[in-house]
Design an enzyme around this catalytic site. Sequence first.
Site, short mmCIF file in Angstrom:
data_model
loop_
_atom_site.label_atom_id
_atom_site.label_comp_id
_atom_site.label_asym_id
_atom_site.label_seq_id
_atom_site.Cartn_x
_atom_site.Cartn_y
_atom_site.Cartn_z
N GLU A 237 -17.57 6.31 -12.13
CA GLU A 237 -17.48 4.87 -11.71
C GLU A 237 -19.08 4.32 -11.60
O GLU A 237 -19.55 3.31 -11.77
CB GLU A 237 -17.13 4.84 -10.26
CG GLU A 237 -15.50 5.21 -10.30
CD GLU A 237 -14.65 4.20 -11.24
OE1 GLU A 237 -15.24 2.98 -11.30
OE2 GLU A 237 -13.67 4.85 -11.79
N GLY B 265 0.91 -1.13 -0.06
CA GLY B 265 -0.03 -0.10 -0.06
C GLY B 265 0.86 1.05 -0.06
O GLY B 265 2.28 1.15 0.34
ZN ZN Z 1 -13.73 3.77 -15.99
#
Ligand code: ZN
Length: 615
Positions: free
Chosen positions: A436, A212
């Site tokens: 999204e 991360g």
């Molecule tokens: Zn996309």
Amino acid sequence: MQQSDPNQDKRRKQKPFLVSYGLVILIMLLLNTFLFPSILKSQVQEVDYGTFISMLEKNQLKVVQLEDEQIYFIDNEDRLYQTNAIPQDYAIVERLETAGVSFDRIYRKQGVLEYLLTNWILPFLPLILLATWFSRRITKQMGEGGMNAMMFGGKSGAKEYVLDDKTGIRFNDVAGQEEAKESLQEIVEFLHDPKKYEEIGAKMPKGALLVGPPGTGKTLLARAVAGEAEVPFFSIAGSEFVEMFVGMGASKVRDLFKQAGEKAPCIVFIDEIDTIGKKRDSGSGFGGNDEREQTLNQLLTEMDGFDAAKGVVILAATNRPESLDPALLRPGRFDRRIPVELPDLAGREAILRLHGRKVKLDSGCDFNVVARMTPGASGAELANIVNEAALGAVRHGRKVVTQPDLQEAVDTILAGAQKKNAILSEKEKCIVAYHEVGHALVAALQHHSAPVQKITIVPRTSGALGFTMQVEDGDHALLSREELLDKIATFTGGRAAEELVFGSVTTGASNDIEQATKLARAMVTRYGMSEDFDMVALETVNGAYLGGDASLTCSETTAAAVDAKVVELVKAQHAKAYALLAENRRKLDEISQYLYEKETITGQEFMEILDRKEA
Ligand code: ZN
Ligand code: ADP
Ligand code: MG
């Protein structure tokens, strides 16, 4: 894989030591042959018996020493001679007496020890002392550990923290990161009772890799695992392995694992493993970073060598997983990968609260507001904000931290972070949310797409600003033409939403475009799913295991026709996606708003809003 020979390591390790002493011996040899013989080796001149007799006759002898097999004698000029072969000449004593030569002990045959002492040790004593002094100095410069390690096999610099319940860090000290904690929980249980697993025959993973961005709590999580399991925690930073002399890194690794084996069950934590675990490039002819490679090889060897059932778990952290040597990620090594991503809104608030407990807070402090102001901030930055706010409060002469202090701290900390972490502006965040949801909505409104599992607009390690996760229910070995078309439509959904809502487009869709094109192309050239070309293979795939490089196997005119067909396919799906979103504009707005607020939503939440009857 190339493995390092442990003996070679040992030799290497002792190199500086051997070099300094070897040098002294060499100097000694040279001096002894070229310089000293004339001075120190007794200058005995060997002559034959005849010479002795003739010197006696010429009356040149002064003192004589008769031995069993030799005669030593000194002439009038005080030169020392020796003669070896002595015939049985009993008259010699008489002759010497007559000549008036005195008898005395002038030369003593040296024993081996004496020879060494006079010819080797005494002359070089000063040199040896000098060498010792130098090596002392080197020891001091390297720190005691260094020289010890070099000469006696050594202890690694790994610090050992034995944690008890009170001082140990617990999972409670890590806010958010629920998914990471869940994956680590199993390791905790294993460390609690390794036998339980052994009895069943279950093999625990030897290593887990925490992956991360910086400051997300990877180190903290590793410590928390040790704290939860109440086992010793060995931690070492990857960079510490590579400092010292050549070969030190490998020996440190060996030693670290030896110590860990003795302390099992325990955790070995290698922070910043990318410093030693970088891809080994085959091209580095002169062993560009031989040391690092040796250390890595040793690490791999140790990981393969030890028995996981003993209860040693290796955790490692990195923020550059893509640069790791694939050998590290093979089964039996760091085969478990635990993503530790940037916190979402709820996570940020939890982290702020956790660190807020350490300072005195005014009742008017609202961490939710602060969390909303800091999308994309890491845990470390949030901890820093709280601390900076406390410092600000002191600066203003206040006794408690107030909301304005927090707000000021956000500005200070994030002003620096803005550049480095690409923290999204409100507008960008809004676009990403619509993008999204565009994907998710198009997927959900079609009949052949996989259900949406999760939507997030928290930036990812990979550089993606958000993503929509779909999970197929069950394994799909075969995809129908309809499913493929729906997939393409879903890929175009993000861009379609941007067009519909903002009337302009951004660069955010580059990956979608790539994926959609790939699929459409495969449909035409490989799957025989277009009417025009029927079941004709237009492409062959090379190296299917390596990602599949495709090359066209058709004429140039056909290639142009294929291109046209691909464009047609994608265009149609793009139009379909746009139409779907336009029909469901209210839902698009509603869900995007919700996602904008929460930053991460589950598929369930998504479906709930979608299925809700409009008021
Ligand atoms: Zn996309
Ligand atoms: P990393 O190893 O991922 O770079 P660290 O574990 O060193 O990050 O985190 C640095 C500091 O940031 C921690 O000591 C802690 O104070 C704070 N921090 C980061 N993430 C969290 C979290 N999830 N909960 C609480 N504190 C955190
Ligand atoms: Mg760290």
